[in-house]
Design a protein around this motif. Structure first.
Motif, mmCIF file in Angstrom:
data_model
loop_
_atom_site.group_PDB
_atom_site.id
_atom_site.type_symbol
_atom_site.label_atom_id
_atom_site.label_comp_id
_atom_site.label_asym_id
_atom_site.label_seq_id
_atom_site.Cartn_x
_atom_site.Cartn_y
_atom_site.Cartn_z
ATOM 1 N N ASP A 12 -10.012 11.512 5.630
ATOM 2 C CA ASP A 12 -10.519 10.153 5.875
ATOM 3 C C ASP A 12 -9.884 9.537 7.118
ATOM 4 O O ASP A 12 -10.559 8.852 7.888
ATOM 5 N N ARG A 13 -8.586 9.775 7.328
ATOM 6 C CA ARG A 13 -7.928 9.255 8.543
ATOM 7 C C ARG A 13 -8.510 9.911 9.790
ATOM 8 O O ARG A 13 -8.728 9.254 10.807
ATOM 9 N N PHE A 14 -8.753 11.217 9.724
ATOM 10 C CA PHE A 14 -9.357 11.922 10.850
ATOM 11 C C PHE A 14 -10.756 11.369 11.142
ATOM 12 O O PHE A 14 -11.103 11.132 12.305
ATOM 13 N N THR A 76 -18.064 8.105 4.110
ATOM 14 C CA THR A 76 -16.927 7.858 3.222
ATOM 15 C C THR A 76 -16.806 6.386 2.839
ATOM 16 O O THR A 76 -16.064 6.049 1.918
ATOM 17 N N LYS A 77 -17.541 5.525 3.513
ATOM 18 C CA LYS A 77 -17.526 4.092 3.196
ATOM 19 C C LYS A 77 -18.807 3.654 2.481
ATOM 20 O O LYS A 77 -19.108 2.471 2.408
ATOM 21 N N SER A 161 -14.085 15.424 1.401
ATOM 22 C CA SER A 161 -13.232 14.301 0.992
ATOM 23 C C SER A 161 -13.819 13.578 -0.215
ATOM 24 O O SER A 161 -13.108 13.276 -1.181
ATOM 25 N N GLN A 162 -15.123 13.304 -0.165
ATOM 26 C CA GLN A 162 -15.772 12.619 -1.279
ATOM 27 C C GLN A 162 -15.795 13.485 -2.537
ATOM 28 O O GLN A 162 -15.679 12.983 -3.649
ATOM 29 N N LYS A 179 -12.328 3.815 -5.826
ATOM 30 C CA LYS A 179 -13.551 3.951 -6.621
ATOM 31 C C LYS A 179 -14.791 3.465 -5.877
ATOM 32 O O LYS A 179 -15.823 4.120 -5.861
ATOM 33 N N ALA A 180 -14.696 2.289 -5.266
ATOM 34 C CA ALA A 180 -15.871 1.702 -4.601
ATOM 35 C C ALA A 180 -16.359 2.565 -3.448
ATOM 36 O O ALA A 180 -17.552 2.638 -3.190
ATOM 37 N N THR A 181 -15.437 3.239 -2.746
ATOM 38 C CA THR A 181 -15.862 4.082 -1.638
ATOM 39 C C THR A 181 -16.151 5.520 -2.066
ATOM 40 O O THR A 181 -16.439 6.363 -1.235
ATOM 41 N N THR A 182 -16.067 5.777 -3.364
ATOM 42 C CA THR A 182 -16.392 7.108 -3.865
ATOM 43 C C THR A 182 -17.739 7.136 -4.563
ATOM 44 O O THR A 182 -18.577 7.978 -4.274
#
Length: 187
Positions: A12-14, A76-77, A161-162, A179-182
């Motif tokens: 996610d940082r990448f 991812t968002k 990531s997800q 949770k919200a971003t998954t």
């Protein structure tokens, strides 16, 4: 599970870093369009041997890379299309199962296939020295075409990531802040 969640956070940082680079493409795009308008309509001379065609082609290059570099982060968002009519009524557990199935059956295979099929396209462009069809356009079109591979790799990474977060959610180990971003959340 903590280790794989750290891997997910690293991905996610990448993806966030790639999105930041993409946002700079947006800023450059505004500057290039402004410069193009000033030189074309106000008679300001172009510098560095640039032509109007080069400027216009660089505009779609910048626009392309803006999209390519931001789309993985956007996934991812939860900035993608969902069919919420059915999904909203599912339990949290069922949402995680749907997310996992979608990633494993569609997103990851699609990303792999897209990158694999794009590779020869980019290599052919590079080895042939492909340039713009316009005599005054940009060269090295393989750079633009390599955006396809980058796009599919970034989407694939976002999917991994997800997937990690969804599996953690299914087992009850996903931190509440993820949770919200998954699986999406309230609107």
């Amino acid at each position: 599970m903590d280790l794989v969640l750290r891997i997910s956070r690293a991905i996610d940082r990448f993806l966030w870093l790639m999105a930041k680079v993409g946002s700079w493409c947006a800023a450059l795009l505004v500057l290039v369009v402004t410069y193009d308008v000033f030189t074309r309509y106000l008679g300001v001379p172009k510098v560095f041997g640039l032509t109007s065609t080069m400027l216009q082609e660089s505009e779609y290059w910048l626009h392309s890379f803006l999209i390519v570099l931001v789309v993985g982060y956007a996934y991812t968002k939860q900035s993608h299309v969902r069919i919420d009519l059915i999904r909203e009524n599912l339990s949290e557990r069922a949402k995680y199962i749907v997310e996992i199935a979608g990633i494993l059956l569609a997103l990851i295979p699609y990303s792999f296939l897209g990158a694999w099929l794009s590779w020869p396209y980019v290599v052919r462009s590079y080895t042939s020295g492909e340039i713009s069809k316009s005599q005054t356009g940009l060269t090295d079109l393989w750079i633009l075409k390599s955006g396809l591979i980058i796009l599919f790799v970034l989407i694939g990474l976002a999917g991994i990531s997800q997937l990690i977060k969804s599996m953690a959610g299914l087992t009850g180990r996903l931190p509440d802040d993820l949770k919200a971003t998954t699986i999406g959340g309230g609107h």
